[in-house]
Design a protein around this motif. Structure first.
Motif, short mmCIF file in Angstrom:
data_model
loop_
_atom_site.label_atom_id
_atom_site.label_comp_id
_atom_site.label_asym_id
_atom_site.label_seq_id
_atom_site.Cartn_x
_atom_site.Cartn_y
_atom_site.Cartn_z
N ARG A 152 2.63 6.31 -0.30
CA ARG A 152 3.24 7.38 -1.09
C ARG A 152 2.23 8.05 -2.01
NH1 ARG A 152 6.54 4.10 1.06
NH2 ARG A 152 8.72 4.64 1.43
N LEU A 153 1.36 7.28 -2.61
CA LEU A 153 0.34 7.86 -3.49
C LEU A 153 -0.67 8.68 -2.70
CD1 LEU A 153 -0.04 4.81 -5.85
CD2 LEU A 153 0.61 7.12 -6.58
N ASP A 154 -1.02 8.22 -1.51
CA ASP A 154 -1.97 8.97 -0.70
C ASP A 154 -1.45 10.36 -0.36
OD1 ASP A 154 -4.52 8.99 0.76
OD2 ASP A 154 -3.23 9.15 2.54
N ASP A 155 -0.14 10.49 -0.25
CA ASP A 155 0.47 11.79 0.05
C ASP A 155 0.33 12.79 -1.09
OD1 ASP A 155 1.28 10.97 2.57
OD2 ASP A 155 3.36 10.54 1.95
N VAL A 156 0.07 12.31 -2.32
CA VAL A 156 0.11 13.22 -3.47
C VAL A 156 -1.19 13.32 -4.26
CG1 VAL A 156 2.61 12.97 -3.72
CG2 VAL A 156 1.08 11.44 -5.01
N VAL A 157 -2.18 12.49 -3.97
CA VAL A 157 -3.43 12.59 -4.73
C VAL A 157 -4.18 13.86 -4.32
CG1 VAL A 157 -3.69 10.12 -5.19
CG2 VAL A 157 -4.72 11.11 -3.14
N PRO A 170 -7.04 16.51 -3.07
CA PRO A 170 -8.00 16.47 -1.96
C PRO A 170 -9.31 15.81 -2.40
CG PRO A 170 -7.01 18.65 -2.14
CD PRO A 170 -6.57 17.88 -3.35
N GLY A 171 -9.90 15.08 -1.48
CA GLY A 171 -11.15 14.39 -1.77
C GLY A 171 -10.94 12.94 -2.16
N LEU A 172 -9.69 12.58 -2.46
CA LEU A 172 -9.36 11.20 -2.80
C LEU A 172 -8.36 10.68 -1.78
CD1 LEU A 172 -8.92 11.52 -6.66
CD2 LEU A 172 -10.91 10.64 -5.43
N ARG A 173 -8.41 9.38 -1.55
CA ARG A 173 -7.45 8.72 -0.66
C ARG A 173 -6.99 7.44 -1.33
NH1 ARG A 173 -10.24 6.88 4.05
NH2 ARG A 173 -12.07 6.90 2.73
N VAL A 174 -5.78 7.02 -1.00
CA VAL A 174 -5.25 5.77 -1.52
C VAL A 174 -4.87 4.90 -0.33
CG1 VAL A 174 -3.50 4.68 -2.99
CG2 VAL A 174 -4.37 6.96 -3.56
N ARG A 175 -5.34 3.66 -0.34
CA ARG A 175 -5.10 2.74 0.76
C ARG A 175 -4.67 1.38 0.23
NH1 ARG A 175 -5.20 6.92 3.04
NH2 ARG A 175 -6.60 7.60 4.68
N ALA A 176 -3.95 0.64 1.06
CA ALA A 176 -3.62 -0.75 0.76
C ALA A 176 -4.74 -1.62 1.32
CB ALA A 176 -2.30 -1.13 1.39
#
Length: 120
Positions: free
Chosen positions: A13-18, A20-26
């Protein structure tokens, strides 16, 4: 809910909203923020659920995770993310009837609300 399940749900869910240039992964029971291939921060708060899966523990781990991600993202983009200006909106999390809700800002008018996580 296991630490891995919570980390995956929040990271998605966080990856969908951060920005551009950033990613969120488990990463197992952790949530990490990446810029390119480099981990620039994150949270191990989902590990708070190890053996404890009550509503309070889920909400606390969620709050701690979205708070940590907010800190990292705001630092990386030099803004009060997810707001564009002014004060940084306070992270919030609540578990209601098997639905985990997380957002930034006041409950009545969130600056950003993540997609709910249905636990049942």
């Amino acid at each position: 809910m296991t630490p891995r399940d919570l980390a995956f749900a929040l990271a998605t869910r966080l990856d969908d909203v951060v920005p551009p240039g950033l990613r969120v992964r488990a990463d197992g029971g952790r949530v990490v923020v990446l810029r390119g291939d480099a981990v620039v921060g994150g949270s191990a708060a989902p590990r708070l659920l190890d053996g404890e899966t009550g509503d309070r523990q889920v909400a606390t781990a969620t709050y701690a995770t979205i708070n940590a991600v907010q800190e990292v993202v705001a630092y990386c983009v030099a803004s009060p993310w997810p707001a564009r200006a002014g004060a940084r909106p306070k992270p919030q999390a609540r578990l209601d009837g098997g639905v985990l809700r997380a957002w930034y800002g006041p409950a009545a008018r969130p600056v950003l609300a993540l997609e709910p996580v249905h636990l049942l």
